[in-house]
Design a protein around this motif. Sequence first.
Motif, PDB file in Angstrom:
ATOM      1  N   ASP A   1      30.307   5.277  10.305  1.00 26.07           N
ATOM      2  CA  ASP A   1      30.808   4.140  11.084  1.00 26.07           C
ATOM      3  C   ASP A   1      30.597   2.821  10.347  1.00 26.07           C
ATOM      4  OD1 ASP A   1      31.541   5.904  13.059  1.00 26.07           O
ATOM      5  OD2 ASP A   1      29.708   5.608  14.232  1.00 26.07           O
ATOM      6  N   LEU A   2      29.488   2.692   9.636  1.00 25.91           N
ATOM      7  CA  LEU A   2      29.221   1.453   8.917  1.00 25.91           C
ATOM      8  C   LEU A   2      30.191   1.250   7.754  1.00 25.91           C
ATOM      9  CD1 LEU A   2      25.305   1.359   8.810  1.00 25.91           C
ATOM     10  CD2 LEU A   2      26.830  -0.161  10.082  1.00 25.91           C
ATOM     11  N   LEU A   3      30.674   2.333   7.168  1.00 22.48           N
ATOM     12  CA  LEU A   3      31.631   2.191   6.067  1.00 22.48           C
ATOM     13  C   LEU A   3      32.903   1.488   6.515  1.00 22.48           C
ATOM     14  CD1 LEU A   3      31.400   5.581   4.122  1.00 22.48           C
ATOM     15  CD2 LEU A   3      30.792   3.302   3.295  1.00 22.48           C
ATOM     16  N   ALA A   4      33.275   1.673   7.777  1.00 21.34           N
ATOM     17  CA  ALA A   4      34.492   1.033   8.284  1.00 21.34           C
ATOM     18  C   ALA A   4      34.335  -0.473   8.394  1.00 21.34           C
ATOM     19  CB  ALA A   4      34.863   1.623   9.643  1.00 21.34           C
ATOM     20  N   ALA A   5      33.093  -0.964   8.423  1.00 21.36           N
ATOM     21  CA  ALA A   5      32.852  -2.400   8.563  1.00 21.36           C
ATOM     22  C   ALA A   5      32.725  -3.116   7.226  1.00 21.36           C
ATOM     23  CB  ALA A   5      31.582  -2.632   9.385  1.00 21.36           C
ATOM     24  N   VAL A   6      32.789  -2.383   6.114  1.00 19.44           N
ATOM     25  CA  VAL A   6      32.682  -3.020   4.801  1.00 19.44           C
ATOM     26  C   VAL A   6      33.955  -3.816   4.522  1.00 19.44           C
ATOM     27  CG1 VAL A   6      32.415  -2.612   2.329  1.00 19.44           C
ATOM     28  CG2 VAL A   6      31.158  -1.204   3.974  1.00 19.44           C
ATOM     29  N   PRO A   7      33.862  -5.072   4.114  1.00 17.35           N
ATOM     30  CA  PRO A   7      35.061  -5.874   3.847  1.00 17.35           C
ATOM     31  C   PRO A   7      35.904  -5.300   2.712  1.00 17.35           C
ATOM     32  CG  PRO A   7      33.118  -7.271   4.061  1.00 17.35           C
ATOM     33  CD  PRO A   7      32.625  -5.855   3.995  1.00 17.35           C
ATOM     34  N   SER A   8      37.195  -5.600   2.755  1.00 16.24           N
ATOM     35  CA  SER A   8      38.118  -5.077   1.751  1.00 16.24           C
ATOM     36  C   SER A   8      37.791  -5.580   0.353  1.00 16.24           C
ATOM     37  CB  SER A   8      39.561  -5.462   2.113  1.00 16.24           C
ATOM     38  OG  SER A   8      39.919  -4.938   3.366  1.00 16.24           O
ATOM     39  N   VAL A   9      37.353  -6.835   0.252  1.00 20.10           N
ATOM     40  CA  VAL A   9      37.072  -7.390  -1.069  1.00 20.10           C
ATOM     41  C   VAL A   9      35.919  -6.642  -1.739  1.00 20.10           C
ATOM     42  CG1 VAL A   9      35.484  -9.134  -0.150  1.00 20.10           C
ATOM     43  CG2 VAL A   9      36.693  -9.554  -2.307  1.00 20.10           C
ATOM     44  N   VAL A  10      34.987  -6.120  -0.948  1.00 21.12           N
ATOM     45  CA  VAL A  10      33.887  -5.348  -1.526  1.00 21.12           C
ATOM     46  C   VAL A  10      34.420  -4.063  -2.152  1.00 21.12           C
ATOM     47  CG1 VAL A  10      31.731  -4.139  -1.023  1.00 21.12           C
ATOM     48  CG2 VAL A  10      32.221  -6.337   0.068  1.00 21.12           C
ATOM     49  N   PHE A  11      35.310  -3.378  -1.427  1.00 16.67           N
ATOM     50  CA  PHE A  11      35.924  -2.175  -1.998  1.00 16.67           C
ATOM     51  C   PHE A  11      36.737  -2.523  -3.241  1.00 16.67           C
ATOM     52  CE2 PHE A  11      35.350  -0.521   2.364  1.00 16.67           C
ATOM     53  CZ  PHE A  11      34.734   0.675   2.061  1.00 16.67           C
ATOM     54  N   GLY A  12      37.423  -3.664  -3.204  1.00 22.65           N
ATOM     55  CA  GLY A  12      38.215  -4.061  -4.363  1.00 22.65           C
ATOM     56  C   GLY A  12      37.366  -4.336  -5.582  1.00 22.65           C
ATOM     57  N   LEU A  13      36.277  -5.059  -5.404  1.00 23.63           N
ATOM     58  CA  LEU A  13      35.373  -5.338  -6.532  1.00 23.63           C
ATOM     59  C   LEU A  13      34.713  -4.066  -7.040  1.00 23.63           C
ATOM     60  CD1 LEU A  13      33.701  -8.638  -5.268  1.00 23.63           C
ATOM     61  CD2 LEU A  13      35.402  -8.391  -7.094  1.00 23.63           C
ATOM     62  N   TRP A  14      34.313  -3.203  -6.115  1.00 22.09           N
ATOM     63  CA  TRP A  14      33.740  -1.913  -6.526  1.00 22.09           C
ATOM     64  C   TRP A  14      34.744  -1.107  -7.339  1.00 22.09           C
ATOM     65  CZ3 TRP A  14      35.537   2.830  -4.361  1.00 22.09           C
ATOM     66  CH2 TRP A  14      34.843   3.968  -4.817  1.00 22.09           C
TER      67      TRP A  14
END
Length: 345
Positions: A148-161
């Motif tokens: 459930d917490l993964l769904a709250a991660v901002p998109s920019v964090v996934f993009g930078l990762w």
Amino acid sequence: MRARRARHGPATDSSLSATEEFIITTARAGAGVTKSLTHGPSHRGDQIFRWVVRAAGLVILVLLAAIAVFLFVEAIPALTSDKANFFTTKAWDPDQSQVFGIAALAFGSVVSSIIALVIGVPIAVAVALYIAQYASKAIARPLGYVIDLLAAVPSVVFGLWGLLWLVPDLIPVGQFLNTYLGWIPIFASTNQTYGKSMFAAGVVLAVMILPIVAAISREVFVQTPTEHIEAAYALGATRWEMVRMAVLPHGRSGVISAIVLGFGRAVGETIAIALVLSASNVISIHILDPAGATIAANIANKFGDAGGIGRSALIASGLVLFAITLIVNFGARAVVRRSSREKKA
């Protein structure tokens, strides 16, 4: 006897049996309860609640219609000034040459979303099944919280990762796929260059949609009727056979709905795709080559510097994205409705 019954009525007839008196008394009591339920305060509350939820549903429909009308009106200047076919042209130059189209962008949006579904959905469903049917409570609860917490991660964090870690680490994977599966066109690299490709974008989107699909699927699997599970075990089924015969059929419509939500999340992603994908308006089935673009990422990249016609063209592309999402949702609803009818039959 009949004359006396007609004179005094059934309620005062001393010849009535105890059973008849009980039936008459129960019927009158039931009528009184029904009258109080249909004419009392609770009935007015039901009517108010019915109108409130009906108004809420109408508000959603009005909002969708308003969004569609706004997008269409704002897209008219671009569509009327376009010197090429908007649906078949791959180039995007609305402010200078006024030649632009949605073909490459729509292709990239759909392909990257499909890659994300192919990678992410099986993992998400497997995780949901493990949490719902296999894991102990000591493991299932914290694992569910993490999902459930993964769904709250901002998109920019996934993009930078994806940009800083995933894309470089996917280069050996791309080389492996090209070497051993290059005879399949989608895994063949035309220039032996790997990196910010449609494949990398699909992997990032798969990670982003995984918590959504897993969370919804888990909730559906947990609600499988206990009677179905016990019936499967009573027939001598193993744990996997019980899942296949009871859990998966019961959760089919919920999983389809989760997949549709995941597709909507993937096809509308902007920042992560803008960082991970090398923007180029080409249509290519070679997903390992660093090329491709999506509608949402193109809007994010071009909106700030776009002129009047350019912004109208971007809104027109948003209208196409809106239409794609509606078509997918209507198709999924049809599948769910058909699945429900087959289950009842």
